[in-house]
Design a protein around this motif. Structure first.
Motif, PDB file in Angstrom:
ATOM      1  N   VAL A 135      34.082  11.242 -47.273  1.00 58.01           N
ATOM      2  CA  VAL A 135      32.835  11.589 -46.594  1.00 58.01           C
ATOM      3  C   VAL A 135      33.159  12.496 -45.412  1.00 58.01           C
ATOM      4  CG1 VAL A 135      30.775  10.745 -45.419  1.00 58.01           C
ATOM      5  CG2 VAL A 135      31.809   9.387 -47.259  1.00 58.01           C
ATOM      6  N   VAL A 136      32.469  13.630 -45.337  1.00 58.75           N
ATOM      7  CA  VAL A 136      32.649  14.587 -44.240  1.00 58.75           C
ATOM      8  C   VAL A 136      31.555  14.355 -43.209  1.00 58.75           C
ATOM      9  CG1 VAL A 136      32.830  17.024 -43.619  1.00 58.75           C
ATOM     10  CG2 VAL A 136      33.602  16.249 -45.883  1.00 58.75           C
ATOM     11  N   VAL A 137      31.949  14.070 -41.979  1.00 60.50           N
ATOM     12  CA  VAL A 137      31.006  13.851 -40.878  1.00 60.50           C
ATOM     13  C   VAL A 137      31.030  15.110 -40.015  1.00 60.50           C
ATOM     14  CG1 VAL A 137      30.425  12.391 -38.900  1.00 60.50           C
ATOM     15  CG2 VAL A 137      31.448  11.372 -40.957  1.00 60.50           C
ATOM     16  N   SER A 138      29.947  15.892 -40.069  1.00 60.55           N
ATOM     17  CA  SER A 138      29.986  17.213 -39.430  1.00 60.55           C
ATOM     18  C   SER A 138      28.590  17.664 -39.039  1.00 60.55           C
ATOM     19  CB  SER A 138      30.610  18.237 -40.397  1.00 60.55           C
ATOM     20  OG  SER A 138      30.762  19.493 -39.795  1.00 60.55           O
ATOM     21  N   GLY A 139      28.519  18.485 -38.000  1.00 61.10           N
ATOM     22  CA  GLY A 139      27.231  19.019 -37.578  1.00 61.10           C
ATOM     23  C   GLY A 139      27.260  19.433 -36.117  1.00 61.10           C
ATOM     24  N   PRO A 140      26.102  19.814 -35.572  1.00 61.28           N
ATOM     25  CA  PRO A 140      26.037  20.321 -34.198  1.00 61.28           C
ATOM     26  C   PRO A 140      26.247  19.217 -33.173  1.00 61.28           C
ATOM     27  CG  PRO A 140      23.831  20.159 -35.127  1.00 61.28           C
ATOM     28  CD  PRO A 140      24.789  19.834 -36.237  1.00 61.28           C
ATOM     29  N   SER A 141      27.429  19.188 -32.581  1.00 60.41           N
ATOM     30  CA  SER A 141      27.761  18.050 -31.717  1.00 60.41           C
ATOM     31  C   SER A 141      28.841  18.426 -30.718  1.00 60.41           C
ATOM     32  CB  SER A 141      28.257  16.884 -32.572  1.00 60.41           C
ATOM     33  OG  SER A 141      29.220  17.327 -33.516  1.00 60.41           O
ATOM     34  N   HIS A 142      28.566  18.191 -29.452  1.00 61.03           N
ATOM     35  CA  HIS A 142      29.584  18.270 -28.410  1.00 61.03           C
ATOM     36  C   HIS A 142      29.951  16.852 -28.026  1.00 61.03           C
ATOM     37  CE1 HIS A 142      29.283  22.525 -27.969  1.00 61.03           C
ATOM     38  NE2 HIS A 142      28.075  22.521 -27.445  1.00 61.03           N
ATOM     39  N   ALA A 143      31.234  16.555 -28.018  1.00 56.29           N
ATOM     40  CA  ALA A 143      31.681  15.224 -27.629  1.00 56.29           C
ATOM     41  C   ALA A 143      31.205  14.879 -26.220  1.00 56.29           C
ATOM     42  CB  ALA A 143      33.208  15.151 -27.700  1.00 56.29           C
ATOM     43  N   GLU A 144      31.163  15.889 -25.345  1.00 58.18           N
ATOM     44  CA  GLU A 144      30.752  15.670 -23.953  1.00 58.18           C
ATOM     45  C   GLU A 144      29.318  15.157 -23.849  1.00 58.18           C
ATOM     46  OE1 GLU A 144      33.856  18.936 -24.069  1.00 58.18           O
ATOM     47  OE2 GLU A 144      32.060  18.393 -25.219  1.00 58.18           O
ATOM     48  N   GLU A 145      28.497  15.482 -24.842  1.00 55.11           N
ATOM     49  CA  GLU A 145      27.110  15.016 -24.835  1.00 55.11           C
ATOM     50  C   GLU A 145      26.956  13.701 -25.592  1.00 55.11           C
ATOM     51  OE1 GLU A 145      24.633  18.249 -26.103  1.00 55.11           O
ATOM     52  OE2 GLU A 145      25.190  19.497 -24.390  1.00 55.11           O
ATOM     53  N   THR A 146      27.668  13.566 -26.703  1.00 55.87           N
ATOM     54  CA  THR A 146      27.594  12.313 -27.461  1.00 55.87           C
ATOM     55  C   THR A 146      28.122  11.143 -26.631  1.00 55.87           C
ATOM     56  OG1 THR A 146      27.813  13.466 -29.584  1.00 55.87           O
ATOM     57  CG2 THR A 146      28.362  11.126 -29.558  1.00 55.87           C
ATOM     58  N   ILE A 147      29.169  11.375 -25.833  1.00 53.51           N
ATOM     59  CA  ILE A 147      29.776  10.292 -25.060  1.00 53.51           C
ATOM     60  C   ILE A 147      28.817   9.753 -23.999  1.00 53.51           C
ATOM     61  CG2 ILE A 147      30.852  11.642 -23.206  1.00 53.51           C
ATOM     62  CD1 ILE A 147      32.660   8.880 -25.170  1.00 53.51           C
ATOM     63  N   ILE A 148      27.812  10.553 -23.578  1.00 51.83           N
ATOM     64  CA  ILE A 148      26.810  10.059 -22.624  1.00 51.83           C
ATOM     65  C   ILE A 148      25.506   9.684 -23.348  1.00 51.83           C
ATOM     66  CG2 ILE A 148      27.787  11.279 -20.649  1.00 51.83           C
ATOM     67  CD1 ILE A 148      25.534  13.365 -20.987  1.00 51.83           C
ATOM     68  N   ARG A 149      25.637   9.575 -24.674  1.00 51.51           N
ATOM     69  CA  ARG A 149      24.540   9.111 -25.533  1.00 51.51           C
ATOM     70  C   ARG A 149      23.351  10.062 -25.535  1.00 51.51           C
ATOM     71  NH1 ARG A 149      27.005   4.755 -23.087  1.00 51.51           N
ATOM     72  NH2 ARG A 149      27.960   3.263 -24.534  1.00 51.51           N
ATOM     73  N   ASP A 150      23.636  11.358 -25.471  1.00 54.64           N
ATOM     74  CA  ASP A 150      22.597  12.360 -25.645  1.00 54.64           C
ATOM     75  C   ASP A 150      22.219  12.393 -27.127  1.00 54.64           C
ATOM     76  OD1 ASP A 150      20.848  14.429 -25.122  1.00 54.64           O
ATOM     77  OD2 ASP A 150      22.303  15.621 -23.998  1.00 54.64           O
ATOM     78  N   LEU A 151      21.007  12.866 -27.442  1.00 54.97           N
ATOM     79  CA  LEU A 151      20.547  12.899 -28.828  1.00 54.97           C
ATOM     80  C   LEU A 151      21.417  13.823 -29.671  1.00 54.97           C
ATOM     81  CD1 LEU A 151      16.658  13.058 -28.372  1.00 54.97           C
ATOM     82  CD2 LEU A 151      18.087  11.050 -28.823  1.00 54.97           C
ATOM     83  N   THR A 152      21.885  13.327 -30.807  1.00 56.64           N
ATOM     84  CA  THR A 152      22.764  14.092 -31.694  1.00 56.64           C
ATOM     85  C   THR A 152      22.374  13.817 -33.142  1.00 56.64           C
ATOM     86  OG1 THR A 152      24.590  13.893 -30.105  1.00 56.64           O
ATOM     87  CG2 THR A 152      25.160  14.532 -32.361  1.00 56.64           C
ATOM     88  N   LEU A 153      22.218  14.886 -33.935  1.00 51.30           N
ATOM     89  CA  LEU A 153      21.902  14.780 -35.361  1.00 51.30           C
ATOM     90  C   LEU A 153      22.939  15.576 -36.140  1.00 51.30           C
ATOM     91  CD1 LEU A 153      19.104  14.358 -33.818  1.00 51.30           C
ATOM     92  CD2 LEU A 153      18.029  15.035 -35.961  1.00 51.30           C
ATOM     93  N   ILE A 154      23.624  14.912 -37.078  1.00 48.37           N
ATOM     94  CA  ILE A 154      24.637  15.584 -37.880  1.00 48.37           C
ATOM     95  C   ILE A 154      24.539  15.126 -39.343  1.00 48.37           C
ATOM     96  CG2 ILE A 154      26.164  15.898 -35.896  1.00 48.37           C
ATOM     97  CD1 ILE A 154      27.874  13.603 -36.939  1.00 48.37           C
ATOM     98  N   SER A 155      25.501  15.540 -40.160  1.00 42.87           N
ATOM     99  CA  SER A 155      25.461  15.261 -41.599  1.00 42.87           C
ATOM    100  C   SER A 155      26.619  14.370 -42.043  1.00 42.87           C
ATOM    101  CB  SER A 155      25.527  16.571 -42.393  1.00 42.87           C
ATOM    102  OG  SER A 155      24.469  17.424 -42.052  1.00 42.87           O
ATOM    103  N   ALA A 156      26.366  13.603 -43.105  1.00 43.31           N
ATOM    104  CA  ALA A 156      27.414  12.866 -43.808  1.00 43.31           C
ATOM    105  C   ALA A 156      27.416  13.366 -45.246  1.00 43.31           C
ATOM    106  CB  ALA A 156      27.144  11.363 -43.760  1.00 43.31           C
ATOM    107  N   ALA A 157      28.445  14.123 -45.605  1.00 38.36           N
ATOM    108  CA  ALA A 157      28.483  14.764 -46.923  1.00 38.36           C
ATOM    109  C   ALA A 157      29.546  14.129 -47.810  1.00 38.36           C
ATOM    110  CB  ALA A 157      28.759  16.257 -46.775  1.00 38.36           C
ATOM    111  N   SER A 158      29.162  13.847 -49.049  1.00 32.46           N
ATOM    112  CA  SER A 158      30.096  13.278 -50.008  1.00 32.46           C
ATOM    113  C   SER A 158      29.616  13.556 -51.418  1.00 32.46           C
ATOM    114  CB  SER A 158      30.221  11.763 -49.804  1.00 32.46           C
ATOM    115  OG  SER A 158      31.100  11.188 -50.756  1.00 32.46           O
ATOM    116  N   LYS A 159      30.548  13.547 -52.343  1.00 28.85           N
ATOM    117  CA  LYS A 159      30.191  13.678 -53.756  1.00 28.85           C
ATOM    118  C   LYS A 159      29.525  12.403 -54.274  1.00 28.85           C
ATOM    119  CE  LYS A 159      34.464  15.198 -54.588  1.00 28.85           C
ATOM    120  NZ  LYS A 159      35.686  15.671 -55.296  1.00 28.85           N
ATOM    121  N   ASP A 160      29.674  11.308 -53.532  1.00 31.58           N
ATOM    122  CA  ASP A 160      29.070  10.032 -53.915  1.00 31.58           C
ATOM    123  C   ASP A 160      28.023   9.647 -52.873  1.00 31.58           C
ATOM    124  OD1 ASP A 160      28.993   7.469 -55.457  1.00 31.58           O
ATOM    125  OD2 ASP A 160      29.604   6.684 -53.503  1.00 31.58           O
TER     126      ASP A 160
END
Length: 338
Positions: A135-160
C-alpha cells in the motif's frame, strides 16, 4: 478498528508525523531507526528535535534500535526511508519477519539506476508469503503541519482494495483522512516526479520571478509528469487528484518543502553541494531528476522542464540558460500529448 501494532521504519519528519497519527488513533506504534542517539531521545525525552524543535510526542510511542524487536508480533509495517536505502531496509525486513504483515510505504521517489517504483522494490525483496499487496501512502502533506494536527487529505493506493481500506481505516481521524486508489503506478509516479517540479518552482522564486511563472511551471510540470506516468501504465485521472495536482501544489509552493527550498537556494546562486549539506534531510528531487530524465529518454517522453532541471544539476548549465532554452523552444499546442 481494534488496536493494531505498527512498526514505523524511519524516524524522519514524515515517519514521526505518521507515527503520531497512528498513536492518536489508539494503535501501538514502534519507531525503528539506525541512529542510536535519536532513538534514545525519542524514548527518554519524547522529542525528535532534529525535525521538530517544539513538539513533544506521546510517551506511548516507543523507539527501537533493534529491527527484530520493532517487528515482533506487528500487524503492519510502514517504511518511510530515503529512496536510496529502501531496497536495503526491505531486505532486512524480509530477513527478520517471521509472520505475514500489511506492508506500506510513505516514501516518494524512484530507485536510482534501476528506475523502479518503490512498491516494486518492496515486492522484489519481501516474499509474498510475508506481506500483503503493498500500500502506497502518498499525497499533499507537510510533516510540519501534520505533526500539529492540521487538516491533511492523502491517498492509500494498492492493487488490493481490501488492504487499501485497512490502511484507510488505520490512519483516518478528525484531522487526517485517506482516500483509497487502485492506481499504484499513478500515485507513486506523481509523488516522485512532483519533487522535480518543486525544485524548478523554487529556482524561479530564487531568481525573483512571480506568480505567473509559478503557475506556468506547476501547470506545465503536471503535463509532463502525466505524460511519463501514463507511458508507464498510470491512469491519467490520478494526476488530477490528491497525489497528483494536490501534492504538486503543496510541494511546489511552500517553504516547508525541502525540494522547493533547494531550488530557491539554487536560484539565489548557492552551490548544490552546500545546499545538500546544510539541508540536513534528503532532497529526493535531486536524484529523481536524473532517474526521470533517463526514463524519459528511454521511453521517448517529452519532458522539457525535467530536461532543463537536469541540465542545471548534472550538466553545469545556468538556470538562466535553461529558462531561455524552454522559452525559445518550438511552438506547440497546449494539449499535445507527445
Amino acid at each position: 478498528m481494534n488496536k493494531q501494532k505498527i512498526a514505523v521504519l524511519g524516524p524522519g519528519s514524515w515517519g514521526t508525523a505518521l507515527s503520531q497519527v497512528l498513536n492518536d488513533n489508539g494503535h501501538e506504534v514502534r519507531i525503528w531507526g539506525n541512529v542510536p542517539e535519536q532513538i534514545d531521545e525519542i524514548n527518554q525525552f519524547h522529542t525528535n528535535k532534529r525535525y521538530f524543535k517544539d513538539i513533544v510526542l506521546d510517551p506511548a510511542i516507543k523507539a527501537y534500535k533493534e529491527l527484530s524487536e520493532a517487528l515482533d508480533g506487528v500487524d503492519a509495517v510502514l517504511l518511510v526511508v530515503p529512496t536510496k536505502v529502501m531496497r536495503l531496509v526491505a531486505k532486512q525486513v524480509a530477513e527478520t519477519l517471521d509472520h505475514k504483515v500489511v506492508v506500506m510505504h510513505a516514501s516518494k521517489g524512484l530507485e536510482p539506476e534501476s528506475h523502479k517504483r518503490l512498491s516494486t522494490v518492496l515486492e522484489e525483496e519481501i516474499p509474498a508469503a510475508l506481506r500483503s499487496e503493498v500500500v502506497v501512502v502518498s499525497g499533499p502533506s507537510h510533516a510540519e503541519e501534520t505533526i500539529i494536527r492540521d487538516l491533511t487529505l492523502i491517498s492509500a493506493a494498492s492493487k488490493d482494495m481490501e488492504t487499501a481500506q485497512y490502511v484507510q481505516t488505520l490512519f483516518s481521524n478528525h484531522y487526517f483522512r485517506l482516500y483509497t486508489n487502485n492506481d499504484v503506478i499513478g500515485v507513486e509516479t506523481a509523488g516522485a516526479l512532483k519533487n522535480i517540479i518543486a525544485v524548478g518552482a523554487g529556482a524561479l522564486h530564487g531568481l525573483g520571478y512571480g506568480d505567473n511563472a509559478k503557475a506556468a511551471i506547476i501547470a506545465r510540470g503536471l503535463t509532463e509528469i502525466t505524460r511519463l506516468g501514463v507511458e508507464m501504465g498510470a491512469n491519467p485521472l490520478t494526476y488530477s487528484g490528491l497525489s497528483g495536482v494536490g501534492d504538486l501544489i503543496v510541494t511546489g509552493t511552500s517553504v516547508h518543502s525541502r525540494n522547493w527550498r533547494a531550488g530557491d537556494q539554487l536560484g539565489r546562486g548557492e552551490k548544490l553541494e552546500d545546499i545538500e549539506r546544510n539541508m540536513g534531510m534528503v532532497i529526493e528531487g535531486i536524484s529523481t531528476t536524473k532517474v526521470a530524465y533517463e526514463l524519459a529518454q528511454e521511453l521517448g517522453v517529452y519532458m522539457p522542464i525535467t530536461q532543463a532541471i537536469y541540465s542545471v544539476i548534472y550538466q553545469g548549465a545556468s538556470i538562466e540558460e535553461a529558462i531561455k532554452h524552454i522559452m525559445s523552444s518550438e511552438f506547440r499546442q497546449e494539449n499535445e500529448w507527445s
